[in-house]
Design an enzyme around this catalytic site. Sequence first.
Site, PDB file in Angstrom:
ATOM      1  N   ASN A  12       1.165  -1.138   0.063  1.00 19.85           N
ATOM      2  CA  ASN A  12       0.167   0.462   0.027  1.00 19.85           C
ATOM      3  C   ASN A  12       1.097   1.203   0.149  1.00 19.85           C
ATOM      4  OD1 ASN A  12      -1.582   2.162   0.169  1.00 19.85           O
ATOM      5  ND2 ASN A  12      -1.708   1.387   2.741  1.00 19.85           N
ATOM      6  N   TRP A  13       0.528   1.545  -1.343  1.00 24.51           N
ATOM      7  CA  TRP A  13       1.966   2.966  -1.230  1.00 24.51           C
ATOM      8  C   TRP A  13       1.641   4.283  -0.337  1.00 24.51           C
ATOM      9  CZ3 TRP A  13       4.031   2.280  -6.874  1.00 24.51           C
ATOM     10  CH2 TRP A  13       4.846   0.944  -7.272  1.00 24.51           C
ATOM     11  N   LYS A  14       0.263   4.626  -0.610  1.00 22.15           N
ATOM     12  CA  LYS A  14      -0.704   5.572   0.384  1.00 22.15           C
ATOM     13  C   LYS A  14       0.074   6.464  -0.574  1.00 22.15           C
ATOM     14  CE  LYS A  14      -0.812   3.192   4.808  1.00 22.15           C
ATOM     15  NZ  LYS A  14      -0.119   3.445   6.007  1.00 22.15           N
ATOM     16  N   HIS A  98      -9.587   1.561   4.418  1.00 25.78           N
ATOM     17  CA  HIS A  98      -8.015   1.472   5.377  1.00 25.78           C
ATOM     18  C   HIS A  98      -8.466   2.198   6.367  1.00 25.78           C
ATOM     19  CE1 HIS A  98      -4.358   2.504   6.698  1.00 25.78           C
ATOM     20  NE2 HIS A  98      -3.520   1.562   5.571  1.00 25.78           N
ATOM     21  N   GLU A 100      -7.276   4.665   7.265  1.00 28.43           N
ATOM     22  CA  GLU A 100      -6.713   6.170   7.052  1.00 28.43           C
ATOM     23  C   GLU A 100      -8.221   6.389   7.192  1.00 28.43           C
ATOM     24  OE1 GLU A 100      -3.537   5.212   5.240  1.00 28.43           O
ATOM     25  OE2 GLU A 100      -1.791   4.903   7.517  1.00 28.43           O
ATOM     26  N   GLU A 170      -5.509  -5.316  10.737  1.00 25.57           N
ATOM     27  CA  GLU A 170      -4.562  -3.645  10.391  1.00 25.57           C
ATOM     28  C   GLU A 170      -4.627  -3.224  12.014  1.00 25.57           C
ATOM     29  OE1 GLU A 170      -3.161  -2.848   7.332  1.00 25.57           O
ATOM     30  OE2 GLU A 170      -4.041  -2.025   6.705  1.00 25.57           O
ATOM     31  N   GLY A 176       2.357   2.292  10.909  1.00 19.68           N
ATOM     32  CA  GLY A 176       3.560   3.495  10.365  1.00 19.68           C
ATOM     33  C   GLY A 176       3.901   4.049  11.703  1.00 19.68           C
ATOM     34  N   SER A 216       3.241  -2.447   9.981  1.00 21.00           N
ATOM     35  CA  SER A 216       5.387  -2.998  10.395  1.00 21.00           C
ATOM     36  C   SER A 216       5.602  -3.726  10.270  1.00 21.00           C
ATOM     37  CB  SER A 216       5.229  -2.061  11.979  1.00 21.00           C
ATOM     38  OG  SER A 216       4.869  -0.726  12.025  1.00 21.00           O
ATOM     39  N   GLY A 237       2.410  -1.085   4.826  1.00 14.57           N
ATOM     40  CA  GLY A 237       3.123   0.338   3.871  1.00 14.57           C
ATOM     41  C   GLY A 237       3.890   0.831   4.068  1.00 14.57           C
ATOM     42  N   GLY A 238       4.505   1.065   4.743  1.00 13.91           N
ATOM     43  CA  GLY A 238       6.113   2.016   4.798  1.00 13.91           C
ATOM     44  C   GLY A 238       7.062   0.996   3.918  1.00 13.91           C
TER      45      GLY A 238
HETATM   46  P1  PGA Z   1       2.563   0.333   7.725  1.00 13.49           P
HETATM   47  O1  PGA Z   1       1.194   0.313   6.973  1.00 13.49           O
HETATM   48  O2  PGA Z   1       3.044  -0.712   7.001  1.00 13.49           O
HETATM   49  O3  PGA Z   1       3.580   1.287   7.104  1.00 13.49           O
HETATM   50  O4  PGA Z   1       2.371  -0.190   9.192  1.00 13.49           O
HETATM   51  C1  PGA Z   1       0.482  -0.685   6.646  1.00 13.49           C
HETATM   52  C2  PGA Z   1      -1.045  -0.089   5.841  1.00 13.49           C
HETATM   53  O5  PGA Z   1      -1.378   0.781   7.008  1.00 13.49           O
HETATM   54  O6  PGA Z   1      -1.450  -0.855   5.303  1.00 13.49           O
END
Ligand code: PGA
Length: 254
Positions: A12-14, A98, A100, A170, A176, A216, A237-238
């Site tokens: 997930n590149w956000k 998600h 967010e 999640e 994050g 994470s 994500g990251g």
């Molecule tokens: P993260 O994000 O790996 O940076 O914690 C995961 C996500 O939000 O899908």
Amino acid sequence: MAPARKPVIAGNWKMFKTASEGAALARELRPKVSMIHDVEIVVCPPFTTIPAVAQALAGSNVGVGGQNLHWEQHGAFTGEVSGPMLADAGCRWVVVGHSERRQLFGETDEGVHRKAKAALAAKLSPIVCVGETLAEREAGRTLEVVGRQIGGALGGLSDGEIAGLVVAYEPVWAIGTGKTATSAQAEEVHAAIRAQLAKSHGQKVSDGLRILYGGSVKPENVKELMAQPDVDGALVGGASLTADSFAAIVRYRG
Ligand code: PGA
């Protein structure tokens, strides 16, 4: 004996990577994972980056997904993008609900349900996200909250529709933050989700459902998470923003 579930590792590149940056990352990633055929690999770039990434990954074993969609196919919905538009741009997947989106953009269980249905209608596989906040976990409400989210998002879907989607657990406090759920914490929730699906849709549907963990995930912790019986992949994500770390996660088997 439950059927083997093919793992899914999705990045997930956000809101990172322009079209040219995304294409460069895709071109770098492609040869690093080209030999992996026992994992479904997906990257989810921002909308404007999708066509360039889809082109860079054409004919490869890496699929492309959106990060969100609207539940209507078209209409007067300024700023929104629909499932058929994502499919036309080269997507086969889409992240739905998600945390967010839920926390910052007011998405509800009802909206997540409508989006999951719209994705399936557009022949996209939704990655339906659920997860508790830190306050909810500390209050001992994790399974109740996740159970409500799963019921809200997937309740009323047919067996065939459930077979076309994946779930991502999640925990919001792990996204994050560098704080990963322990493999035991992840397994507890994944097993509860699977048990809930067995009740609502029967054992066969529940046995086939792929449940990803997100929060994470890194090359250092993916192997232990993937060793859990009910962890069938990862939403990253990251660590999906560089080819080396994402490829290392995809190649968790070593
Ligand atoms: P993260 O994000 O790996 O940076 O914690 C995961 C996500 O939000 O899908």
